[in-house]
Design a protein around this motif. Structure first.
Motif, PDB file in Angstrom:
ATOM      1  N   VAL A 190       0.853  -1.187   0.000  1.00  0.00           N
ATOM      2  CA  VAL A 190       0.000   0.000   0.000  1.00  0.00           C
ATOM      3  C   VAL A 190       0.888   1.235   0.000  1.00  0.00           C
ATOM      4  CG1 VAL A 190      -1.952  -1.082   1.195  1.00  0.00           C
ATOM      5  CG2 VAL A 190      -0.102  -0.024   2.521  1.00  0.00           C
ATOM      6  N   ARG A 191       0.262   2.398  -0.129  1.00  0.00           N
ATOM      7  CA  ARG A 191       0.978   3.662  -0.029  1.00  0.00           C
ATOM      8  C   ARG A 191       0.524   4.396   1.232  1.00  0.00           C
ATOM      9  NH1 ARG A 191       4.148   5.061  -4.096  1.00  0.00           N
ATOM     10  NH2 ARG A 191       4.007   3.863  -6.040  1.00  0.00           N
ATOM     11  N   MET A 192       1.362   5.297   1.715  1.00  0.00           N
ATOM     12  CA  MET A 192       1.081   5.994   2.962  1.00  0.00           C
ATOM     13  C   MET A 192      -0.242   6.730   2.907  1.00  0.00           C
ATOM     14  SD  MET A 192       4.673   7.480   4.497  1.00  0.00           S
ATOM     15  CE  MET A 192       3.810   7.972   5.979  1.00  0.00           C
ATOM     16  N   ALA A 193      -0.536   7.366   1.761  1.00  0.00           N
ATOM     17  CA  ALA A 193      -1.770   8.142   1.637  1.00  0.00           C
ATOM     18  C   ALA A 193      -2.999   7.259   1.826  1.00  0.00           C
ATOM     19  CB  ALA A 193      -1.816   8.832   0.285  1.00  0.00           C
ATOM     20  N   GLU A 194      -2.917   6.018   1.392  1.00  0.00           N
ATOM     21  CA  GLU A 194      -4.050   5.116   1.544  1.00  0.00           C
ATOM     22  C   GLU A 194      -4.297   4.783   3.015  1.00  0.00           C
ATOM     23  OE1 GLU A 194      -4.409   2.008  -1.866  1.00  0.00           O
ATOM     24  OE2 GLU A 194      -2.253   2.287  -1.512  1.00  0.00           O
ATOM     25  N   VAL A 195      -3.222   4.649   3.762  1.00  0.00           N
ATOM     26  CA  VAL A 195      -3.361   4.302   5.183  1.00  0.00           C
ATOM     27  C   VAL A 195      -3.807   5.507   6.000  1.00  0.00           C
ATOM     28  CG1 VAL A 195      -2.171   3.353   7.204  1.00  0.00           C
ATOM     29  CG2 VAL A 195      -1.578   2.542   4.918  1.00  0.00           C
ATOM     30  N   THR A 196      -3.188   6.649   5.754  1.00  0.00           N
ATOM     31  CA  THR A 196      -3.531   7.841   6.541  1.00  0.00           C
ATOM     32  C   THR A 196      -4.920   8.372   6.212  1.00  0.00           C
ATOM     33  OG1 THR A 196      -2.411   9.248   4.902  1.00  0.00           O
ATOM     34  CG2 THR A 196      -1.115   8.515   6.798  1.00  0.00           C
ATOM     35  N   ALA A 197      -5.498   7.947   5.087  1.00  0.00           N
ATOM     36  CA  ALA A 197      -6.835   8.412   4.697  1.00  0.00           C
ATOM     37  C   ALA A 197      -7.948   7.563   5.300  1.00  0.00           C
ATOM     38  CB  ALA A 197      -6.953   8.421   3.181  1.00  0.00           C
ATOM     39  N   LEU A 198      -7.613   6.517   6.031  1.00  0.00           N
ATOM     40  CA  LEU A 198      -8.645   5.634   6.598  1.00  0.00           C
ATOM     41  C   LEU A 198      -9.325   6.317   7.786  1.00  0.00           C
ATOM     42  CD1 LEU A 198      -6.680   2.240   6.560  1.00  0.00           C
ATOM     43  CD2 LEU A 198      -8.455   2.989   4.959  1.00  0.00           C
ATOM     44  N   GLN A 199     -10.503   6.883   7.541  1.00  0.00           N
ATOM     45  CA  GLN A 199     -11.206   7.601   8.599  1.00  0.00           C
ATOM     46  C   GLN A 199     -11.695   6.669   9.706  1.00  0.00           C
ATOM     47  OE1 GLN A 199     -14.297  10.064   6.954  1.00  0.00           O
ATOM     48  NE2 GLN A 199     -12.872  11.308   5.750  1.00  0.00           N
ATOM     49  N   GLU A 200     -12.016   5.432   9.329  1.00  0.00           N
ATOM     50  CA  GLU A 200     -12.494   4.482  10.331  1.00  0.00           C
ATOM     51  C   GLU A 200     -11.346   3.922  11.179  1.00  0.00           C
ATOM     52  OE1 GLU A 200     -11.525   1.893   6.725  1.00  0.00           O
ATOM     53  OE2 GLU A 200     -12.082   3.961   7.200  1.00  0.00           O
ATOM     54  N   LEU A 201     -10.097   4.086  10.708  1.00  0.00           N
ATOM     55  CA  LEU A 201      -8.913   3.636  11.442  1.00  0.00           C
ATOM     56  C   LEU A 201      -7.897   4.782  11.502  1.00  0.00           C
ATOM     57  CD1 LEU A 201      -8.316   0.042   9.983  1.00  0.00           C
ATOM     58  CD2 LEU A 201      -9.265   0.615  12.222  1.00  0.00           C
ATOM     59  N   PRO A 202      -8.180   5.818  12.281  1.00  0.00           N
ATOM     60  CA  PRO A 202      -7.233   6.944  12.353  1.00  0.00           C
ATOM     61  C   PRO A 202      -5.883   6.508  12.920  1.00  0.00           C
ATOM     62  CG  PRO A 202      -8.867   7.101  14.095  1.00  0.00           C
ATOM     63  CD  PRO A 202      -9.318   5.989  13.200  1.00  0.00           C
ATOM     64  N   MET A 203      -4.830   7.166  12.441  1.00  0.00           N
ATOM     65  CA  MET A 203      -3.474   6.801  12.845  1.00  0.00           C
ATOM     66  C   MET A 203      -3.269   6.988  14.357  1.00  0.00           C
ATOM     67  SD  MET A 203      -1.766   5.808  10.158  1.00  0.00           S
ATOM     68  CE  MET A 203      -0.055   6.032  10.585  1.00  0.00           C
ATOM     69  N   ALA A 204      -2.646   5.997  14.963  1.00  0.00           N
ATOM     70  CA  ALA A 204      -2.353   6.062  16.396  1.00  0.00           C
ATOM     71  C   ALA A 204      -1.404   7.218  16.687  1.00  0.00           C
ATOM     72  CB  ALA A 204      -1.751   4.742  16.865  1.00  0.00           C
ATOM     73  N   ARG A 205      -1.500   7.760  17.890  1.00  0.00           N
ATOM     74  CA  ARG A 205      -0.651   8.887  18.300  1.00  0.00           C
ATOM     75  C   ARG A 205       0.268   8.458  19.441  1.00  0.00           C
ATOM     76  NH1 ARG A 205      -4.182  13.079  20.416  1.00  0.00           N
ATOM     77  NH2 ARG A 205      -5.746  11.438  20.687  1.00  0.00           N
ATOM     78  N   TRP A 206       1.580   8.693  19.223  1.00  0.00           N
ATOM     79  CA  TRP A 206       2.587   8.385  20.235  1.00  0.00           C
ATOM     80  C   TRP A 206       2.958   9.665  20.985  1.00  0.00           C
ATOM     81  CZ3 TRP A 206       4.046   3.374  20.895  1.00  0.00           C
ATOM     82  CH2 TRP A 206       3.804   2.482  19.838  1.00  0.00           C
ATOM     83  N   PRO A 207       3.333   9.564  22.258  1.00  0.00           N
ATOM     84  CA  PRO A 207       3.776  10.765  22.983  1.00  0.00           C
ATOM     85  C   PRO A 207       5.116  11.247  22.465  1.00  0.00           C
ATOM     86  CG  PRO A 207       4.138   8.805  24.314  1.00  0.00           C
ATOM     87  CD  PRO A 207       3.379   8.355  23.095  1.00  0.00           C
ATOM     88  N   GLY A 208       5.309  12.568  22.477  1.00  0.00           N
ATOM     89  CA  GLY A 208       6.587  13.140  22.089  1.00  0.00           C
ATOM     90  C   GLY A 208       7.578  13.056  23.237  1.00  0.00           C
ATOM     91  N   PRO A 209       8.794  13.591  23.049  1.00  0.00           N
ATOM     92  CA  PRO A 209       9.826  13.537  24.091  1.00  0.00           C
ATOM     93  C   PRO A 209       9.371  14.140  25.416  1.00  0.00           C
ATOM     94  CG  PRO A 209      10.783  14.192  22.008  1.00  0.00           C
ATOM     95  CD  PRO A 209       9.303  14.186  21.795  1.00  0.00           C
TER      96      PRO A 209
END
Length: 307
Positions: free
Chosen positions: A209-228
């Motif tokens: 797949v391509r990144m745009a396809e994954v980041t566009a999944l509204q039903e599966l929003p990208m997980a968020r990691w804490p910053g430093p």
């Protein structure tokens, strides 16, 4: 100018620091006072800081007042309702944390150097670099005089701090996600990235797949990691701290993520890893504090780079 006398010769030395650096030692800031101040600056409450330090509040208040007199600045603004940091206090908090971490690291490394049997702590993010880790530990264990290696499993962005404060001797970091500022490193390997999806999802059966396809999944929003700093970026995706939690949320259809390919080793059956063609490569490095002088650290690094 200051003059140093040696025999009949006088050597002139340029004074590089303010004149008050020559105050008597007893008037200089002490580590104990710095530890007290950092506790108050982090709690912003004298009572909570005293409880944290396991001491009474009056002597803590007196110690901070004495520190402010010694430095000639106001570090804290106090009212009946709250305590806030001044600009000078914010600077001392940042510098103080660094100093206390360095002191703790020096204590640990000094004690470690006196041990008869070498002992190392290797910090790794839970669930990452599994295959490399097994190979590294097996190969190092076979070395003559190998030290005992304890694994310190940590969460995102913790390794750098663990190395700097002496809680870990070496760490495995992943670029560009982790910071290597102030550390020495050796590159171990570079790999691609994969999207982790529920097996029931339509993209899970794709060969790539391509990144745009994954980041566009509204039903599966990208997980968020804490910053430093421990704060999460804005977004609709789930807040996660480790892979176990993350994979559970993906299996439940709550989020998705793009991670290094090695992370998907031994993936649970209800998840699928799909290569992401245009994801930036991830480089795994072994990192250590530049001031480290332990032979065991050098030996472990040598084995890691050989692998």
């Amino acid at each position: 100018m200051a003059a140093l006398r040696s025999g009949t010769n006088t050597i002139s030395v340029l004074q590089q620091y303010p004149s008050d650096i020559n105050r008597p030692y007893c008037e200089s800031m002490e580590i104990r006072e710095l530890r007290y101040f950092v506790a108050i600056a982090e709690e912003l409450h004298f009572g909570k800081a005293a409880q944290r330090l396991e001491m009474a509040q009056p002597p803590l208040s007196r110690a901070i007042a004495r520190l402010e007199r010694e430095l000639g600045v106001t570090l804290l603004e106090r009212t009946s309702r709250k305590v806030t940091l001044t600009e000078a206090g914010a600077v001392l908090l940042s510098e103080g944390r660094t100093i206390l971490s360095a002191v703790a690291a020096a204590e640990r490394r000094t004690q470690q150097a006196a041990q008869r049997r070498p002992h190392l702590v290797l910090a790794v993010k839970s669930g990452t670099a599994g295959e490399l880790l097994v190979k590294l530990l097996d190969a190092y264990r076979a070395e003559p005089g190998a030290a005992t290696v304890d694994l310190l499993l940590c969460e995102a962005h913790q390794q750098q701090k663990l190395l700097q404060n002496g809680q870990a001797d070496v760490a495995l970091l992943h670029l560009p996600f982790d910071s290597t500022v102030g550390l020495d490193t050796e590159i171990l390997y570079t790999e691609g990235q994969v999207a982790i999806l529920p097996t029931s999802h339509s993209l899970a059966g794709r060969s790539q797949v391509r990144m745009a396809e994954v980041t566009a999944l509204q039903e599966l929003p990208m997980a968020r990691w804490p910053g430093p700093g421990g704060n999460y970026p804005e977004g609709p995706g789930a807040e996660v701290r480790n892979l176990t939690q993350l994979f559970q949320l993906i299996a439940l259809g709550r989020t998705t993520v793009i991670v290094p390919e090695s992370t998907s080793t031994d993936l649970r059956r209800d998840l699928a890893a799909v290569p992401v063609l245009d994801a930036p490569p991830v480089t795994t490095v072994i990192a250590w504090p530049p001031q480290s002088r332990l032979r065991a650290v050098a030996d472990l690094i040598r084995v890691a780079t050989r692998l």
